[in-house]
Scaffold this motif. Structure first.
Motif, PDB file in Angstrom:
ATOM      1  N   UNK A  52       0.573  -1.106  -0.263  1.00  0.00           N
ATOM      2  CA  UNK A  52      -0.362  -0.288   0.234  1.00  0.00           C
ATOM      3  C   UNK A  52       0.725   1.453  -0.142  1.00  0.00           C
ATOM      4  N   UNK A  53       1.877   1.695   0.499  1.00  0.00           N
ATOM      5  CA  UNK A  53       2.853   2.453   0.507  1.00  0.00           C
ATOM      6  C   UNK A  53       3.577   2.605  -1.010  1.00  0.00           C
ATOM      7  N   UNK A  54       3.810   1.539  -1.292  1.00  0.00           N
ATOM      8  CA  UNK A  54       4.511   1.509  -2.682  1.00  0.00           C
ATOM      9  C   UNK A  54       3.385   1.839  -3.908  1.00  0.00           C
ATOM     10  N   UNK A  55       2.371   0.994  -3.604  1.00  0.00           N
ATOM     11  CA  UNK A  55       1.212   1.790  -5.336  1.00  0.00           C
ATOM     12  C   UNK A  55       0.596   3.647  -4.803  1.00  0.00           C
ATOM     13  N   UNK A  56       0.579   3.787  -3.513  1.00  0.00           N
ATOM     14  CA  UNK A  56      -0.118   4.825  -2.747  1.00  0.00           C
ATOM     15  C   UNK A  56       0.917   5.897  -3.742  1.00  0.00           C
ATOM     16  N   UNK A  57       2.385   5.685  -3.056  1.00  0.00           N
ATOM     17  CA  UNK A  57       3.104   6.613  -3.710  1.00  0.00           C
ATOM     18  C   UNK A  57       3.623   6.397  -4.913  1.00  0.00           C
ATOM     19  N   UNK A  58       3.090   5.450  -6.031  1.00  0.00           N
ATOM     20  CA  UNK A  58       3.034   5.533  -6.906  1.00  0.00           C
ATOM     21  C   UNK A  58       1.983   6.454  -7.601  1.00  0.00           C
ATOM     22  N   UNK A  59       0.774   6.184  -7.173  1.00  0.00           N
ATOM     23  CA  UNK A  59      -0.367   6.747  -7.045  1.00  0.00           C
ATOM     24  C   UNK A  59      -0.141   7.857  -7.372  1.00  0.00           C
ATOM     25  N   UNK A  60       0.366   8.702  -6.082  1.00  0.00           N
ATOM     26  CA  UNK A  60       0.172  10.087  -6.134  1.00  0.00           C
ATOM     27  C   UNK A  60       1.132  10.741  -7.177  1.00  0.00           C
ATOM     28  N   UNK A  61       2.599   9.837  -6.937  1.00  0.00           N
ATOM     29  CA  UNK A  61       3.255  11.134  -8.078  1.00  0.00           C
ATOM     30  C   UNK A  61       2.534  10.364  -9.531  1.00  0.00           C
ATOM     31  N   UNK A  62       1.804   9.829 -10.448  1.00  0.00           N
ATOM     32  CA  UNK A  62       1.028   9.465 -11.283  1.00  0.00           C
ATOM     33  C   UNK A  62       0.152  10.888 -11.556  1.00  0.00           C
ATOM     34  N   UNK A  63      -0.550  10.979 -10.217  1.00  0.00           N
ATOM     35  CA  UNK A  63      -1.457  12.166 -10.524  1.00  0.00           C
ATOM     36  C   UNK A  63      -1.031  13.173  -9.997  1.00  0.00           C
ATOM     37  N   UNK A  64       0.819  13.293 -10.055  1.00  0.00           N
ATOM     38  CA  UNK A  64       0.833  14.563 -10.266  1.00  0.00           C
ATOM     39  C   UNK A  64       2.080  15.762  -9.093  1.00  0.00           C
ATOM     40  N   UNK A  65       1.276  14.548  -8.058  1.00  0.00           N
ATOM     41  CA  UNK A  65       2.415  15.150  -6.557  1.00  0.00           C
ATOM     42  C   UNK A  65       3.330  15.273  -7.359  1.00  0.00           C
ATOM     43  N   UNK A  66       4.055  16.971  -6.542  1.00  0.00           N
ATOM     44  CA  UNK A  66       5.483  17.087  -5.918  1.00  0.00           C
ATOM     45  C   UNK A  66       6.288  15.426  -5.023  1.00  0.00           C
ATOM     46  N   UNK A  67       7.425  15.569  -5.534  1.00  0.00           N
ATOM     47  CA  UNK A  67       8.619  14.466  -4.685  1.00  0.00           C
ATOM     48  C   UNK A  67       8.833  14.999  -3.201  1.00  0.00           C
ATOM     49  N   UNK A  68       8.833  16.237  -2.868  1.00  0.00           N
ATOM     50  CA  UNK A  68       8.766  17.031  -1.601  1.00  0.00           C
ATOM     51  C   UNK A  68       7.425  16.890  -0.951  1.00  0.00           C
ATOM     52  N   UNK A  69       6.614  17.267  -1.305  1.00  0.00           N
ATOM     53  CA  UNK A  69       5.365  15.815  -0.699  1.00  0.00           C
ATOM     54  C   UNK A  69       5.433  15.058   0.166  1.00  0.00           C
ATOM     55  N   UNK A  70       5.262  13.793  -1.315  1.00  0.00           N
ATOM     56  CA  UNK A  70       5.651  12.496  -1.050  1.00  0.00           C
ATOM     57  C   UNK A  70       6.719  12.062  -0.331  1.00  0.00           C
ATOM     58  N   UNK A  71       7.915  13.073   0.141  1.00  0.00           N
ATOM     59  CA  UNK A  71       8.976  12.150   0.706  1.00  0.00           C
ATOM     60  C   UNK A  71       8.262  12.961   2.179  1.00  0.00           C
ATOM     61  N   UNK A  72       8.233  13.953   2.295  1.00  0.00           N
ATOM     62  CA  UNK A  72       7.114  14.783   3.197  1.00  0.00           C
ATOM     63  C   UNK A  72       6.193  14.592   4.230  1.00  0.00           C
ATOM     64  N   UNK A  73       5.860  13.349   4.172  1.00  0.00           N
ATOM     65  CA  UNK A  73       4.577  12.729   4.375  1.00  0.00           C
ATOM     66  C   UNK A  73       4.428  12.192   5.890  1.00  0.00           C
ATOM     67  N   UNK A  74       6.010  11.261   6.359  1.00  0.00           N
ATOM     68  CA  UNK A  74       6.317  10.548   7.716  1.00  0.00           C
ATOM     69  C   UNK A  74       5.894  11.987   8.936  1.00  0.00           C
ATOM     70  N   UNK A  75       6.629  12.855   7.937  1.00  0.00           N
ATOM     71  CA  UNK A  75       6.825  14.319   8.876  1.00  0.00           C
ATOM     72  C   UNK A  75       5.831  15.714   8.353  1.00  0.00           C
TER      73      UNK A  75
END
Length: 152
Positions: A52-75
């Motif tokens: 779910x972490x893998x597919x969630x991050x991949x789906x978010x990236x496909x949807x145009x999510x920035x790396x800054x936001x993806x990397x910052x979710x835990x913090x």
């Protein structure tokens, strides 16, 4: 590590129908899909669900999510990348995922903050999506499902 059990439409034919109904309900209440993706990713991180972490991050990236936001979710609390509404949803996701960590599992302050940003229908959808995420996480972690998965 290998999976203990492979979930498939053949193993549990009604599971796919049920999952599709949950998805449709949660995603048709007017909540921004980015918010639902964030609560899914955060809950999955807490539960240690690799697929779910893998597919969630991949789906978010496909949807145009920035790396800054993806990397910052835990913090997310320590970064400027999230809106107040997203922060409220992330907090709700954390508390609703960690129900046994404190006597008042989801304090009024957490709920009230989310209610400032979302109407009742949207709150219901967010809670449903958090619960659905935890459902998926428990299936995957218990049966040692591996990332990546091809659920599409």
């Amino acid at each position: 590590m290998t999976a203990r059990l492979e979930f498939s439409a053949d193993l549990m034919p009604d599971l796919t129908k049920a999952v599709n109904l949950l998805y449709k309900s949660a995603h048709s209440a007017g909540v921004d899909s980015a918010v639902l993706e964030l609560v899914h990713l955060r809950g999955s991180q807490i539960n240690g669900c690799g697929p779910c972490v893998d597919s969630g991050a991949r789906n978010m990236r496909k949807g145009g999510e920035s790396d800054d936001r993806l990397f910052a979710v835990p913090v997310w609390r320590e970064t400027p990348y999230f809106t107040d509404a997203e922060r409220a949803a992330l907090a709700l996701s954390e508390y609703a995922t960690r129900l046994a960590d404190q006597p008042d599992a989801v304090p009024d302050a957490i709920w009230d903050e989310a209610a400032k940003h979302f109407d009742d229908r949207q709150l219901g959808a967010i809670v449903l999506w958090i619960a659905t995420t935890n459902f998926f996480n428990r299936l995957n972690v218990t049966t040692r499902q591996q990332a990546p998965q091809n659920w599409g």
